[in-house]
Design an enzyme around this catalytic site. Structure first.
Site, PDB file in Angstrom:
ATOM      1  N   SER A 141       0.841  -1.196   0.000  1.00 58.90           N
ATOM      2  CA  SER A 141       0.000   0.000   0.000  1.00 58.90           C
ATOM      3  C   SER A 141       0.874   1.243   0.000  1.00 58.90           C
ATOM      4  CB  SER A 141      -0.858  -0.027   1.270  1.00 58.90           C
ATOM      5  OG  SER A 141      -1.415   1.234   1.533  1.00 58.90           O
ATOM      6  N   TYR A 154      -0.685  -0.500  10.608  1.00 62.41           N
ATOM      7  CA  TYR A 154      -0.950  -0.951   9.222  1.00 62.41           C
ATOM      8  C   TYR A 154       0.218  -0.578   8.309  1.00 62.41           C
ATOM      9  CZ  TYR A 154      -3.139  -1.037   4.565  1.00 62.41           C
ATOM     10  OH  TYR A 154      -3.413  -1.264   3.242  1.00 62.41           O
TER      11      TYR A 154
HETATM   12  N1  LIG Z   1      -8.880  -0.673  -0.241  1.00 59.15           N
HETATM   13  C1  LIG Z   1      -7.871   0.177  -0.408  1.00 59.15           C
HETATM   14  O1  LIG Z   1      -8.047   1.369  -0.635  1.00 59.15           O
HETATM   15  C2  LIG Z   1      -6.446  -0.366  -0.381  1.00 59.15           C
HETATM   16  C3  LIG Z   1      -5.392   0.508  -0.672  1.00 59.15           C
HETATM   17  C4  LIG Z   1      -4.079   0.009  -0.679  1.00 59.15           C
HETATM   18  C5  LIG Z   1      -3.858  -1.326  -0.384  1.00 59.15           C
HETATM   19  N2  LIG Z   1      -4.900  -2.144  -0.069  1.00 59.15           N
HETATM   20  C6  LIG Z   1      -4.596  -3.544   0.242  1.00 59.15           C
HETATM   21  O2  LIG Z   1      -5.268  -4.371  -0.695  1.00 59.15           O
HETATM   22  C7  LIG Z   1      -5.635  -5.602  -0.081  1.00 59.15           C
HETATM   23  C8  LIG Z   1      -7.121  -5.846  -0.268  1.00 59.15           C
HETATM   24  O3  LIG Z   1      -7.836  -4.772   0.296  1.00 59.15           O
HETATM   25  P1  LIG Z   1      -9.440  -4.660   0.138  1.00 59.15           P
HETATM   26  O4  LIG Z   1      -9.819  -3.295   0.605  1.00 59.15           O
HETATM   27  O5  LIG Z   1      -9.851  -5.112  -1.216  1.00 59.15           O
HETATM   28  O6  LIG Z   1      -9.893  -5.746   1.242  1.00 59.15           O
HETATM   29  P2  LIG Z   1     -11.336  -6.073   1.828  1.00 59.15           P
HETATM   30  O7  LIG Z   1     -12.410  -5.464   0.981  1.00 59.15           O
HETATM   31  O8  LIG Z   1     -11.319  -5.775   3.296  1.00 59.15           O
HETATM   32  O9  LIG Z   1     -11.400  -7.658   1.616  1.00 59.15           O
HETATM   33  C9  LIG Z   1     -10.733  -8.523   2.463  1.00 59.15           C
HETATM   34  C10 LIG Z   1     -10.805  -9.932   1.895  1.00 59.15           C
HETATM   35  O10 LIG Z   1     -10.027 -10.771   2.723  1.00 59.15           O
HETATM   36  C11 LIG Z   1     -10.805 -11.891   3.123  1.00 59.15           C
HETATM   37  N3  LIG Z   1     -10.305 -12.317   4.430  1.00 59.15           N
HETATM   38  C12 LIG Z   1     -10.276 -11.598   5.584  1.00 59.15           C
HETATM   39  N4  LIG Z   1      -9.665 -12.313   6.546  1.00 59.15           N
HETATM   40  C13 LIG Z   1      -9.306 -13.513   5.986  1.00 59.15           C
HETATM   41  C14 LIG Z   1      -8.619 -14.674   6.459  1.00 59.15           C
HETATM   42  N5  LIG Z   1      -8.193 -14.736   7.720  1.00 59.15           N
HETATM   43  N6  LIG Z   1      -8.392 -15.722   5.590  1.00 59.15           N
HETATM   44  C15 LIG Z   1      -8.816 -15.637   4.299  1.00 59.15           C
HETATM   45  N7  LIG Z   1      -9.454 -14.555   3.788  1.00 59.15           N
HETATM   46  C16 LIG Z   1      -9.704 -13.507   4.623  1.00 59.15           C
HETATM   47  C17 LIG Z   1     -12.230 -11.421   3.087  1.00 59.15           C
HETATM   48  O11 LIG Z   1     -13.052 -12.542   2.821  1.00 59.15           O
HETATM   49  P3  LIG Z   1     -14.140 -13.152   3.837  1.00 59.15           P
HETATM   50  O12 LIG Z   1     -14.724 -12.001   4.614  1.00 59.15           O
HETATM   51  O13 LIG Z   1     -15.095 -13.796   2.891  1.00 59.15           O
HETATM   52  O14 LIG Z   1     -13.393 -14.130   4.680  1.00 59.15           O
HETATM   53  C18 LIG Z   1     -12.204 -10.499   1.874  1.00 59.15           C
HETATM   54  O15 LIG Z   1     -12.336 -11.240   0.678  1.00 59.15           O
HETATM   55  C19 LIG Z   1      -5.192  -5.489   1.372  1.00 59.15           C
HETATM   56  O16 LIG Z   1      -3.941  -6.096   1.552  1.00 59.15           O
HETATM   57  C20 LIG Z   1      -5.091  -3.988   1.595  1.00 59.15           C
HETATM   58  O17 LIG Z   1      -4.170  -3.660   2.627  1.00 59.15           O
HETATM   59  C21 LIG Z   1      -6.180  -1.696  -0.063  1.00 59.15           C
END
Ligand SMILES: NC(=O)c1ccc[n+]([C@@H]2O[C@H](COP(=O)([O-])OP(=O)(O)OC[C@H]3O[C@@H](n4cnc5c(N)ncnc54)[C@H](OP(=O)(O)O)[C@@H]3O)[C@@H](O)[C@H]2O)c1
Length: 264
Positions: A141, A154
């Site tokens: 990130s 984080y």
């Molecule tokens: N969103 C942003 O703006 C942003 C920006 C920069 C980087 N990122 C990075 O991108 C990545 C994805 O972010 P996102 O916002 O798309 O995430 P998100 O919407 O919070 O989705 C999280 C996913 O992880 C799964 N999950 C959670 N705990 C788990 C576990 N213990 N085992 C297996 N699966 C698990 C959830 O599935 P279930 O609930 O079905 O288990 C869900 O599919 C992260 O690493 C985040 O730090 C995000």
């Protein structure tokens, strides 16, 4: 450039929604067999069914497993078989005042955001090296570089992920296996719209609302809008391809220019 991942198996952790789901879709669209992962069978099945409908097919494997535990990680790899493309996308984030983040919370962030990725790399890398091809992508990130005051734990976990990527790239040197971090910027994922509307005029249509939000609260962004999950996925699909053979040990940015740096 035509990217064809036919014959490759990918595992995308945390791919029932958000960026992970978009990455799973992108890899499957390029021909890979993709392990869709989440903690419950129901959520995983719903995501893979939605992907099949969207892609009009697609070779998808349901991987219901909590990959933050050693057993869950082992089950995930077993369900996929030989993993050629490992995308460590799973990551947690949340705001907390820096001085109030306790030891347990620091450990939880390390366990989920760093150690779960390390464990899967340890499990998959030897097979990739043996077969002479492999791709590991760790989703980091902008917070890895621009440590947010409201999410120090984080940010630190994502900085560690950059080091993990560089370190294991060295382990895979000269083998045909590449290991990279992807620096994703502020992305339009679930819940973000509510967050944006909590900070800008609710009467604004989404496009204007997100631009106003970026102008007022994320002025470093050169894109001046949120990134769509598919835009992150496009870079991951490229880095997963044979064409990306000379990119390894890097932290590749798809951050909308958020990080004010010339390198990388
Ligand atoms: N969103 C942003 O703006 C942003 C920006 C920069 C980087 N990122 C990075 O991108 C990545 C994805 O972010 P996102 O916002 O798309 O995430 P998100 O919407 O919070 O989705 C999280 C996913 O992880 C799964 N999950 C959670 N705990 C788990 C576990 N213990 N085992 C297996 N699966 C698990 C959830 O599935 P279930 O609930 O079905 O288990 C869900 O599919 C992260 O690493 C985040 O730090 C995000």
């Amino acid at each position: 450039m035509l990217i064809d991942l036919t014959g490759r198996t990918a595992l995308v952790t945390g791919s029932t929604q958000g960026i992970g789901l978009a990455i799973a879709a992108g890899l499957a669209r390029a021909g890979a067999r993709v392990g869709v992962n989440g903690r419950t069978a129901e959520r995983v099945a719903a995501a893979s069914d939605a992907l099949r409908a969207e892609l009009d097919g697609g070779d998808l494997v349901d991987v219901a497993a909590d990959v933050t535990s050693a057993e869950g990680a082992a089950r995930a790899v077993e369900l996929c078989g030989e993993v050629d493309i490992l995308v460590n996308n799973l990551g947690i984030f949340g705001a907390e005042p820096a001085l109030e983040i306790g030891d347990e919370e620091w450990r939880r962030y390390f366990d989920v955001n760093v150690l779960s990725a390390v464990r899967l790399i340890r499990s998959c890398l030897p097979g990739m090296i043996g077969r002479g091809f492999g791709r590991v992508l760790n989703i980091a990130s902008d917070s890895a570089v621009v440590i947010p005051i409201e999410m120090v734990h984080y940010g630190v976990s994502k900085t560690a992920l950059l080091a993990v990527s560089r370190g294991f790239a060295k382990e895979a040197a000269g083998t045909g296996v590449t290991v990279n971090a992807v620096i994703a910027g502020p992305t339009h994922t679930g819940g973000v719209e509510d967050f944006v509307y909590s900070l800008v005029d609710r009467a604004l249509p989404w496009d204007e609302a997100q631009r106003e939000f970026m102008r007022a609260h994320r002025p470093q962004s050169l894109l001046q809008r949120l990134i769509e999950p598919e835009e992150i996925a496009n870079l991951v699909v490229y880095l997963s391809s044979a064409q990306a053979s000379a990119t390894t040990g890097g932290a590749v940015r798809v951050d909308g220019g958020y990080v004010d740096s010339i390198l990388p």
